[in-house]
Design an enzyme around this catalytic site. Structure first.
Site, PDB file in Angstrom:
ATOM      1  N   THR A  71      16.021 -28.425  31.637  1.00 45.38           N
ATOM      2  CA  THR A  71      17.177 -29.228  31.413  1.00 45.38           C
ATOM      3  C   THR A  71      16.684 -30.782  31.056  1.00 45.38           C
ATOM      4  O   THR A  71      17.257 -31.524  29.986  1.00 45.38           O
ATOM      5  CB  THR A  71      18.147 -29.236  32.544  1.00 45.38           C
ATOM      6  OG1 THR A  71      18.616 -27.864  32.734  1.00 45.38           O
ATOM      7  CG2 THR A  71      19.366 -30.139  32.384  1.00 45.38           C
TER       8      THR A  71
ATOM      9  N   VAL B 235      28.010 -22.051  34.819  1.00 40.14           N
ATOM     10  CA  VAL B 235      28.972 -23.137  34.792  1.00 40.14           C
ATOM     11  C   VAL B 235      28.481 -24.451  34.196  1.00 40.14           C
ATOM     12  O   VAL B 235      27.159 -24.582  34.180  1.00 40.14           O
ATOM     13  CB  VAL B 235      29.929 -23.297  35.936  1.00 40.14           C
ATOM     14  CG1 VAL B 235      30.779 -22.436  36.403  1.00 40.14           C
ATOM     15  CG2 VAL B 235      29.008 -24.144  36.836  1.00 40.14           C
TER      16      VAL B 235
ATOM     17  N   HIS C 223      13.525 -27.346  35.050  1.00 37.93           N
ATOM     18  CA  HIS C 223      12.615 -27.908  34.050  1.00 37.93           C
ATOM     19  C   HIS C 223      13.082 -28.033  32.634  1.00 37.93           C
ATOM     20  O   HIS C 223      12.516 -29.140  32.073  1.00 37.93           O
ATOM     21  CB  HIS C 223      11.146 -27.141  34.191  1.00 37.93           C
ATOM     22  CG  HIS C 223      10.412 -27.276  35.509  1.00 37.93           C
ATOM     23  ND1 HIS C 223       9.332 -28.078  35.764  1.00 37.93           N
ATOM     24  CD2 HIS C 223      10.795 -26.417  36.711  1.00 37.93           C
ATOM     25  CE1 HIS C 223       9.048 -27.882  37.090  1.00 37.93           C
ATOM     26  NE2 HIS C 223       9.954 -26.797  37.635  1.00 37.93           N
TER      27      HIS C 223
ATOM     28  N   ASP D 194       5.467 -31.371  31.017  1.00 42.80           N
ATOM     29  CA  ASP D 194       5.737 -31.143  32.282  1.00 42.80           C
ATOM     30  C   ASP D 194       4.690 -31.270  33.307  1.00 42.80           C
ATOM     31  O   ASP D 194       3.534 -30.940  32.743  1.00 42.80           O
ATOM     32  CB  ASP D 194       6.164 -29.612  32.205  1.00 42.80           C
ATOM     33  CG  ASP D 194       7.131 -29.280  33.554  1.00 42.80           C
ATOM     34  OD1 ASP D 194       6.915 -29.600  34.627  1.00 42.80           O
ATOM     35  OD2 ASP D 194       8.236 -28.874  33.176  1.00 42.80           O
TER      36      ASP D 194
ATOM     37  N   THR E  26      10.029 -33.908  36.880  1.00 49.46           N
ATOM     38  CA  THR E  26      11.364 -33.603  37.002  1.00 49.46           C
ATOM     39  C   THR E  26      11.842 -33.588  38.434  1.00 49.46           C
ATOM     40  O   THR E  26      12.858 -32.804  38.778  1.00 49.46           O
ATOM     41  CB  THR E  26      11.493 -32.139  36.295  1.00 49.46           C
ATOM     42  OG1 THR E  26      10.452 -31.233  37.071  1.00 49.46           O
ATOM     43  CG2 THR E  26      10.948 -31.888  34.766  1.00 49.46           C
TER      44      THR E  26
ATOM     45  N   GLU F 279      22.334 -35.951  38.462  1.00 48.84           N
ATOM     46  CA  GLU F 279      23.925 -35.766  37.950  1.00 48.84           C
ATOM     47  C   GLU F 279      24.831 -36.090  38.899  1.00 48.84           C
ATOM     48  O   GLU F 279      25.632 -36.886  38.491  1.00 48.84           O
ATOM     49  CB  GLU F 279      23.953 -34.217  37.622  1.00 48.84           C
ATOM     50  CG  GLU F 279      23.154 -33.810  36.421  1.00 48.84           C
ATOM     51  CD  GLU F 279      22.783 -32.244  36.222  1.00 48.84           C
ATOM     52  OE1 GLU F 279      23.753 -31.609  37.016  1.00 48.84           O
ATOM     53  OE2 GLU F 279      22.004 -31.687  35.459  1.00 48.84           O
TER      54      GLU F 279
ATOM     55  N   GLN G 287      13.058 -29.639  47.669  1.00 54.50           N
ATOM     56  CA  GLN G 287      14.366 -29.836  48.191  1.00 54.50           C
ATOM     57  C   GLN G 287      14.580 -30.848  49.404  1.00 54.50           C
ATOM     58  O   GLN G 287      15.575 -31.402  49.678  1.00 54.50           O
ATOM     59  CB  GLN G 287      15.160 -28.669  48.101  1.00 54.50           C
ATOM     60  CG  GLN G 287      15.236 -28.256  46.662  1.00 54.50           C
ATOM     61  CD  GLN G 287      15.558 -26.781  46.560  1.00 54.50           C
ATOM     62  OE1 GLN G 287      16.269 -26.332  47.412  1.00 54.50           O
ATOM     63  NE2 GLN G 287      15.235 -26.130  45.220  1.00 54.50           N
TER      64      GLN G 287
ATOM     65  N   ASN H 231      17.612 -32.208  39.424  1.00 55.32           N
ATOM     66  CA  ASN H 231      18.767 -32.507  38.501  1.00 55.32           C
ATOM     67  C   ASN H 231      19.952 -32.701  38.895  1.00 55.32           C
ATOM     68  O   ASN H 231      20.916 -33.488  38.443  1.00 55.32           O
ATOM     69  CB  ASN H 231      18.505 -31.363  37.372  1.00 55.32           C
ATOM     70  CG  ASN H 231      17.311 -31.423  36.501  1.00 55.32           C
ATOM     71  OD1 ASN H 231      17.088 -32.279  36.004  1.00 55.32           O
ATOM     72  ND2 ASN H 231      16.602 -30.428  36.974  1.00 55.32           N
TER      73      ASN H 231
HETATM   74 BR1  BUP Z   1      23.336 -22.790  38.805  1.00 58.03          BR
HETATM   75  C1  BUP Z   1      23.698 -23.864  37.369  1.00 58.03           C
HETATM   76  N1  BUP Z   1      25.428 -24.670  35.693  1.00 58.03           N
HETATM   77  O1  BUP Z   1      25.708 -22.930  36.829  1.00 58.03           O
HETATM   78  P1  BUP Z   1      18.128 -28.491  39.489  1.00 58.03           P
HETATM   79  C2  BUP Z   1      23.024 -25.202  37.148  1.00 58.03           C
HETATM   80  N2  BUP Z   1      23.306 -25.788  36.055  1.00 58.03           N
HETATM   81  O2  BUP Z   1      24.638 -26.448  34.339  1.00 58.03           O
HETATM   82  P2  BUP Z   1      17.280 -25.723  40.188  1.00 58.03           P
HETATM   83  C3  BUP Z   1      24.524 -25.612  35.496  1.00 58.03           C
HETATM   84  O3  BUP Z   1      20.878 -26.485  35.832  1.00 58.03           O
HETATM   85  P3  BUP Z   1      14.582 -26.179  40.219  1.00 58.03           P
HETATM   86  C4  BUP Z   1      25.028 -23.673  36.688  1.00 58.03           C
HETATM   87  O4  BUP Z   1      23.562 -28.993  36.441  1.00 58.03           O
HETATM   88  C5  BUP Z   1      20.974 -28.780  36.548  1.00 58.03           C
HETATM   89  O5  BUP Z   1      21.141 -29.438  35.635  1.00 58.03           O
HETATM   90  C6  BUP Z   1      22.389 -28.150  36.781  1.00 58.03           C
HETATM   91  O6  BUP Z   1      18.460 -27.813  38.040  1.00 58.03           O
HETATM   92  C7  BUP Z   1      22.352 -26.953  35.795  1.00 58.03           C
HETATM   93  O7  BUP Z   1      18.003 -26.849  40.483  1.00 58.03           O
HETATM   94  C8  BUP Z   1      20.151 -27.513  36.470  1.00 58.03           C
HETATM   95  O8  BUP Z   1      19.508 -28.816  40.257  1.00 58.03           O
HETATM   96  C9  BUP Z   1      19.611 -27.158  37.653  1.00 58.03           C
HETATM   97  O9  BUP Z   1      16.960 -29.306  39.343  1.00 58.03           O
HETATM   98  O10 BUP Z   1      15.897 -25.998  39.485  1.00 58.03           O
HETATM   99  O11 BUP Z   1      18.060 -24.866  39.259  1.00 58.03           O
HETATM  100  O12 BUP Z   1      17.150 -25.204  41.423  1.00 58.03           O
HETATM  101  O13 BUP Z   1      14.158 -25.611  41.379  1.00 58.03           O
HETATM  102  O14 BUP Z   1      13.653 -25.933  38.865  1.00 58.03           O
HETATM  103  O15 BUP Z   1      14.572 -27.830  40.353  1.00 58.03           O
END
Ligand code: BUP
Length: 431
Positions: free
Chosen positions: A20, A338, A18, A116, A139, A363, A380, A359
């Site tokens: 990011t 990372v 959320h 949000d 999101t 990406e 998911q 996200n």
């Molecule tokens: Br882990 C990780 N580095 O090591 P999602 C995640 N990310 O940059 P999630 C990193 O966090 P929800 C790491 O690039 C993305 O922008 C990744 O969001 C970044 O999944 C973000 O992909 C993760 O939407 O969150 O974390 O399960 O369940 O809230 O969607």
């Protein structure tokens, strides 16, 4: 007189998934001369959230910050879940009214709030009282957004999710196969279900809904929702994705970078299940076998706890030393945070094993990286179907939700080969 640039207040909810997109929006608006205020709840659930907020503010000195204390929930107050992120959603909603004075006295006055979906119900009365237009930020995928927006209608009919049905129908869009519905939605008293249903009822009060998606990716859902065929009381739907990235916080350990730099183009599989999915140790072992069997190069970021603060395990506790030894030229396993955005932009990456957090999907699509979808919870599975339909990935439905059963190394290995060899997945622009 010339109008002064707008002042936008951004209010994300809990979790990196959320935060990011809100940081990306904040950076983008600020670079286009808007005044930006970032509102964050304290304490945050994960260490990643607080460190990313501090880093972001240090890199964006013009962005203002309002931090408000959330009124914590009592540990036993919600018998339906102990998920710290869901509890924080609830606590945030209960605390949003505390923002009233700082929003009212902001200078220059706030022109709009971008909030949000997960705080839609609590910010609506505050925004209405202050006469500030509120826009909702979604999101997740448009398809999953439709499921959330329509949830109150589905919950009003006890047979909507009955196990005798094979799919769930929402007007105007393709049906949802029953297995892709998040299990908590089948329980109306589950904390998450009741929060989402309450937020959904507040959507009609928003001025607009901004979505991190785009027409070419989700046309079959965006067209009907925009034209009012899903629900007729929604404000305008504005797809604004994939969101522009900004210079992210670098992890401490970037020792895998020189290795990645020396790998052939599009040869490495990147493996990550996002910030809040812990795989079981048995599944981690099978995944290691699968990666090794596939014969492909890999960069893997395993996680063993839902909240990063609890993650104490070291690599040697997770994986056999012999595996790490045998694969030291073929792959890298990295513990901790990372910069996924940098990794996905690296020319050596040729495939992505992903939980399909939205996200991550947005990406990957920026660079046209093919995905092997392996959904673990919540939105998911629906997202995985969107990825598959868009032609950016493959999805093995029988693997089910993450914790449902063990997927063998042999199956994983075969799917990785399919991911890396399927030319049809490599037609997205960007590569
Ligand atoms: Br882990 C990780 N580095 O090591 P999602 C995640 N990310 O940059 P999630 C990193 O966090 P929800 C790491 O690039 C993305 O922008 C990744 O969001 C970044 O999944 C973000 O992909 C993760 O939407 O969150 O974390 O399960 O369940 O809230 O969607």
């Amino acid at each position: 007189t010339t109008a002064s640039p707008p002042h936008i207040a951004l209010l994300p909810s809990a979790g990196m998934g959320h935060l990011t997109p809100f940081l990306r929006l904040a950076s983008m608006l600020s670079s286009r001369s808007c005044t930006v205020t970032l509102i964050t709840a304290s304490p945050s659930v994960s260490a990643a959230e607080s460190s990313h907020v501090s880093f972001f503010l240090s890199q964006h000195p013009l962005v203002k910050h309002i931090e408000f204390q959330v009124i914590p929930s009592k540990p036993s107050s919600n018998p339906t879940t102990d998920d710290p992120f869901f509890l924080q959603f609830e606590a945030t909603n209960r605390s949003v009214h505390l923002l009233y004075p700082s929003l009212a006295s902001a200078s220059p006055p706030i022109s709009a709030i971008f909030s949000d979906f997960a705080v839609a119900s609590s910010i609506a009365p505050v925004a209405a009282d202050l006469g500030i237009p509120n826009y909702i930020i979604s999101t997740t995928s448009c398809k999953f957004f439709c499921l959330m927006a329509y949830l109150p209608v589905l919950l009003s009919d006890p047979s909507s999710f009955s196990s005798g049905l094979s799919e769930v129908n929402i007007p105007g869009i393709t049906p949802f196969p029953l297995p892709s519905i998040p299990p908590p939605f089948k329980n109306p008293s589950h904390l998450l279900t009741s929060l989402i249903a309450t937020d959904a009822q507040a959507l009609s009060k928003a001025k607009g809904i901004l979505m991190n998606t785009f027409d070419d990716f989700e046309r079959e859902t965006l067209a009907p929702i925009k034209s009012g065929r899903v629900l007729d009381n929604l404000p305008p739907i504005l797809p604004i994705g994939p969101l522009e990235t900004y210079e992210p916080k670098k992890e401490q350990d970037q020792s895998y970078l020189p290795w990645l730099d020396s790998q052939p183009a599009e040869s490495v599989v990147y493996v990550s299940f996002g910030s809040r999915t812990a795989l079981s140790s048995a599944q981690i072992r099978e995944l290691s076998k699968g990666l090794e069997r596939s014969g492909y190069r890999f960069l893997w970021v395993p996680k063993t706890s839902k909240v990063d603060k609890d993650d104490k395990e070291e690599l040697k506790d997770l994986l056999e030393e012999s595996f790490l030894d045998r694969t030291k030229n073929k792959g890298r396993v990295v513990k901790g945070w990372v910069s996924q955005q940098d990794i996905l932009e690296h020319p050596a990456i040729g495939g992505f094993i992903s939980h399909c957090g939205w996200n991550s999907v947005m990406e990957a699509v920026r660079k046209g990286i093919p995905m092997l979808a392996w959904p673990q919870h919540m939105d998911q599975s629906v997202n995985a179907e969107v990825v598959e339909k868009a032609g950016l990935g493959i999805w093995e439905r029988k693997w089910g939700w993450g914790l449902e059963g063990l997927v063998s190394g042999e199956e994983i290995g075969k799917k990785i080969v399919e991911l890396m060899e399927d030319e049809k997945l490599r037609v997205w622009p960007g590569r």
